[in-house]
Design an enzyme around this catalytic site. Structure first.
Site, PDB file in Angstrom:
ATOM      1  N   LYS A  14      -8.132 -50.805  28.958  1.00  0.00           N
ATOM      2  CA  LYS A  14      -9.389 -50.456  29.598  1.00  0.00           C
ATOM      3  C   LYS A  14      -9.209 -50.484  31.108  1.00  0.00           C
ATOM      4  O   LYS A  14      -8.413 -51.269  31.621  1.00  0.00           O
ATOM      5  CB  LYS A  14     -10.465 -51.487  29.217  1.00  0.00           C
ATOM      6  CG  LYS A  14     -10.884 -51.459  27.762  1.00  0.00           C
ATOM      7  CD  LYS A  14     -11.961 -52.501  27.488  1.00  0.00           C
ATOM      8  CE  LYS A  14     -12.368 -52.500  26.026  1.00  0.00           C
ATOM      9  NZ  LYS A  14     -13.004 -51.240  25.588  1.00  0.00           N
ATOM     10  N   ARG A  57     -12.350 -51.380  14.383  1.00  0.00           N
ATOM     11  CA  ARG A  57     -12.426 -50.747  13.052  1.00  0.00           C
ATOM     12  C   ARG A  57     -11.202 -51.067  12.203  1.00  0.00           C
ATOM     13  O   ARG A  57     -11.276 -51.053  10.979  1.00  0.00           O
ATOM     14  CB  ARG A  57     -12.646 -49.237  13.226  1.00  0.00           C
ATOM     15  CG  ARG A  57     -11.570 -48.534  14.010  1.00  0.00           C
ATOM     16  CD  ARG A  57     -12.026 -47.186  14.553  1.00  0.00           C
ATOM     17  NE  ARG A  57     -12.972 -47.325  15.670  1.00  0.00           N
ATOM     18  CZ  ARG A  57     -13.542 -46.308  16.295  1.00  0.00           C
ATOM     19  NH1 ARG A  57     -13.292 -45.067  15.918  1.00  0.00           N
ATOM     20  NH2 ARG A  57     -14.387 -46.514  17.292  1.00  0.00           N
TER      21      ARG A  57
HETATM   22  N1  BES Z   1     -15.082 -53.434  22.179  1.00  0.00           N
HETATM   23  C1  BES Z   1     -15.166 -52.051  22.463  1.00  0.00           C
HETATM   24  C2  BES Z   1     -16.597 -51.512  22.444  1.00  0.00           C
HETATM   25  C3  BES Z   1     -17.532 -52.026  23.498  1.00  0.00           C
HETATM   26  C4  BES Z   1     -17.805 -51.253  24.608  1.00  0.00           C
HETATM   27  C5  BES Z   1     -18.186 -53.218  23.358  1.00  0.00           C
HETATM   28  C6  BES Z   1     -18.696 -51.703  25.565  1.00  0.00           C
HETATM   29  C7  BES Z   1     -19.068 -53.678  24.323  1.00  0.00           C
HETATM   30  C8  BES Z   1     -19.334 -52.909  25.423  1.00  0.00           C
HETATM   31  C9  BES Z   1     -14.358 -51.240  21.445  1.00  0.00           C
HETATM   32  O1  BES Z   1     -13.282 -51.887  20.882  1.00  0.00           O
HETATM   33  C10 BES Z   1     -13.839 -50.059  22.187  1.00  0.00           C
HETATM   34  O2  BES Z   1     -13.070 -50.252  23.081  1.00  0.00           O
HETATM   35  N2  BES Z   1     -14.259 -48.868  21.797  1.00  0.00           N
HETATM   36  C11 BES Z   1     -13.823 -47.696  22.431  1.00  0.00           C
HETATM   37  C12 BES Z   1     -13.349 -46.741  21.362  1.00  0.00           C
HETATM   38  C13 BES Z   1     -12.640 -45.536  21.899  1.00  0.00           C
HETATM   39  C14 BES Z   1     -11.389 -45.888  22.635  1.00  0.00           C
HETATM   40  C15 BES Z   1     -12.267 -44.678  20.731  1.00  0.00           C
HETATM   41  C16 BES Z   1     -14.991 -47.121  23.202  1.00  0.00           C
HETATM   42  O3  BES Z   1     -16.120 -47.179  22.713  1.00  0.00           O
HETATM   43  O4  BES Z   1     -14.777 -46.643  24.307  1.00  0.00           O
HETATM   44 ZN    ZN Z   2     -11.475 -51.723  22.026  1.00  0.00          ZN
END
Ligand code: BES
Ligand code: ZN
Ligand code: ZN
Length: 499
Positions: free
Chosen positions: A277, A351
């Site tokens: 991230k 997931r």
């Molecule tokens: N933990 C995150 C989702 C999340 C985002 C939780 C903001 C709390 C606040 C999840 O694991 C994630 O990173 N999802 C990605 C998926 C994408 C890379 C396919 C997302 O939503 O950007």
């Molecule tokens: Zn994630």
């Protein structure tokens, strides 16, 4: 915090503060207000007449009593327009007062319920909402500051002259259990990732089991390997923290075949993995175990209330970290279900661990499933911070969870699981991939992936990425973890009784 039910009116309670309720535009004529107003030489009436106190929703006017009654202070709580008053507002209102009292260091508080409102509502529901409000509003995460002081509120006197006794007791018990379980989840979410590791979360779950006589089974890394839980293993392999698969079970209806399976995402920190991230988005990712917290805390509540139903909780816990050992985009793994998965994105890790947990919950006998997960940023875009996303493979089970959420005072909204989006998850080298590689309908994509692992079992997915954490102190919320989902899940387990 100790609760005491008393027949004494507020004017006779020797406490640090009493709370009187006032609706917008109303005069000081509600029974309790009237009594307090009179002994205070109509000062509340004067404040209302002078426009100082309006009764606006959430307004608090603080008066001193100058020894006219045993209580030192009066909080006049505005509840808004009488016709808009409902149990949610009551919960929020009491939370605001409790926080004020806690901030002032008060120890003993006296509260009463609006008599007119009580006439048309169920006593148990009213009392439950009020108790939840006080317990949730008084909550504060203590953290690790050197000068953090102890909670001040120790006893709450609930003054009730005419509400039915059994209703009051039931509401009081439920309110305490629902709120305390919520606060437990909040604290786990607020704990930093260096303290709340997967093993530490498992320890917390074991303590919940011990306190409530639940069965507990915590799979360590070796057993997770033996079980071939490839999703959990892949995500955790880049972390120095070993994974855990946490299982808690409560069998309150041994004669029944029905088993409610609760599954919660327990990523104790989400760096995104190798596809890391950006710096800013990584902040706050200690809350990526909020689903796990909700499920484990709900088991605390269920274990205390002991409904006539069977519930198992399955919580995969690990860290998504960056390392030479990390799993990579393009890797192909095999999940516990046997299905192979191509990794399209290492940040779509939730997931993968949930796939193993959902399949394992079915293996353990779950006949209906609910998972709770901070799964996608997309749900935050779609529904914001006030509403949890709900997706399901069976409409009637979805309705049942919506009902439980409504009764618990938690807001959910359903997103459609259109089959077309499942096609995005096709892979040329594995049974499916963990993301379609396009940014559209991200929340539904996440659910579409999970759906492949529940087979025919009725299942509801709650995406709490937006609702798990609140960045300001307001109403029942204290800045930080919200404990979202806990009250819905306990309510669901209660409603599951007799199936
Ligand atoms: N933990 C995150 C989702 C999340 C985002 C939780 C903001 C709390 C606040 C999840 O694991 C994630 O990173 N999802 C990605 C998926 C994408 C890379 C396919 C997302 O939503 O950007
Ligand atoms: Zn994630
Ligand atoms: Zn995540």
């Amino acid at each position: 915090m100790e609760w005491k039910v008393t027949q004494k009116p507020l004017t006779q309670l020797a406490v640090d503060g009493i709370v009187v309720l006032h609706t917008e535009g109303g005069e000081a004529d509600g029974e309790d207000v009237k009594e307090v107003d009179e002994v205070l030489d109509f000062r509340i009436s004067r404040l209302i007449a002078d426009g100082e106190t309006t009764g606006k929703y959430g307004e608090i006017t603080l008066l001193h009593t100058w020894d006219k009654i045993p209580a030192k202070r009066v909080f006049v709580l505005g509840l808004g327009k009488a016709e808009e008053l409902d149990v949610d507002r009551l919960r929020q209102g009491f939370a605001i007062v409790a926080r004020k009292a806690e901030e002032r260091g008060l120890k003993h508080l006296g509260i009463a319920l609006p008599a007119s409102f009580a006439a048309e509502k169920n006593a148990a529901d009213l009392v439950q909402a009020a108790v939840e409000g006080v317990e949730l509003g008084a909550y504060r995460y203590r953290g690790y500051k050197g000068d953090s002081r102890e909670a001040s509120l120790t006893s709450i006197f609930l003054s009730l002259s005419d509400l039915s006794r059994s209703g009051v007791e039931a509401g009081l018990e439920r309110g305490k259990v629902f709120a305390r379980a919520t606060n437990l989840a909040r604290t786990w979410v607020n704990e930093p990732a260096n303290r709340l590791t997967p093993a530490a979360l498992a320890d917390q779950a074991a303590e919940v089991a011990k306190r409530n006589g639940l069965k507990v089974d915590i799979l360590d890394e070796q057993r997770i390997e033996e079980m071939r839980m490839g999703g959990l293993l892949a995500v955790s392999q880049g972390s120095a923290q070993p994974p855990r698969m946490i299982v808690l079970s409560y069998f309150g209806a041994p004669e029944s075949q029905e088993v409610l399976g609760l599954v919660g995402k327990g990523i104790t920190f989400d760096s995104g993995g190798l596809q890391a991230k950006p710096a800013k988005s990584m902040n706050g990712m200690k809350d990526d175990m909020a689903g796990a917290a909700a499920v484990i805390a709900a088991m605390e509540g269920i274990g205390t209330l002991k409904p006539h139903s069977n519930v198992i909780a399955v919580v995969p816990a690990c860290e998504n970290s960056v390392d030479g050992k990390s799993y990579r985009p393009g890797d192909v793994i095999q999940s516990f279900s046997g299905k192979t998965i191509e990794i399209e994105h290492t940040d779509a890790e939730g997931r993968l661990i949930l796939a193993d947990a959902l399949a394992y919950a079915r293996r353990l006998g779950a006949t209906r499933l609910v998972d709770v997960a901070t799964l996608t940023g997309a749900i935050v875009v779609a529904l914001g911070r006030e509403v949890t996303g709900l997706m399901t493979n069976e409409a009637s089970w979805g309705e049942e969870v919506k009902t439980a959420a409504r009764l618990a005072g938690e807001r959910v909204w359903e997103l459609p699981m259109v089959p077309e989006y499942e096609e995005w998850l096709r892979s040329s080298v594995a049974d499916l991939k963990n993301h379609g590689g396009i940014s559209e309908a991200g929340a539904i994509q996440g659910a579409a992936f999970l759906k492949q692992f529940v087979e025919e079992t009725p299942w509801v997915h709650l995406d709490i990425a937006g609702t798990a954490y609140f960045n300001k102190t307001k109403g029942i919320h204290s800045e930080g973890g919200t404990g979202v989902g806990v009250r819905t899940l306990i309510q669901l387990a209660i409603r599951f009784a007799g199936r």
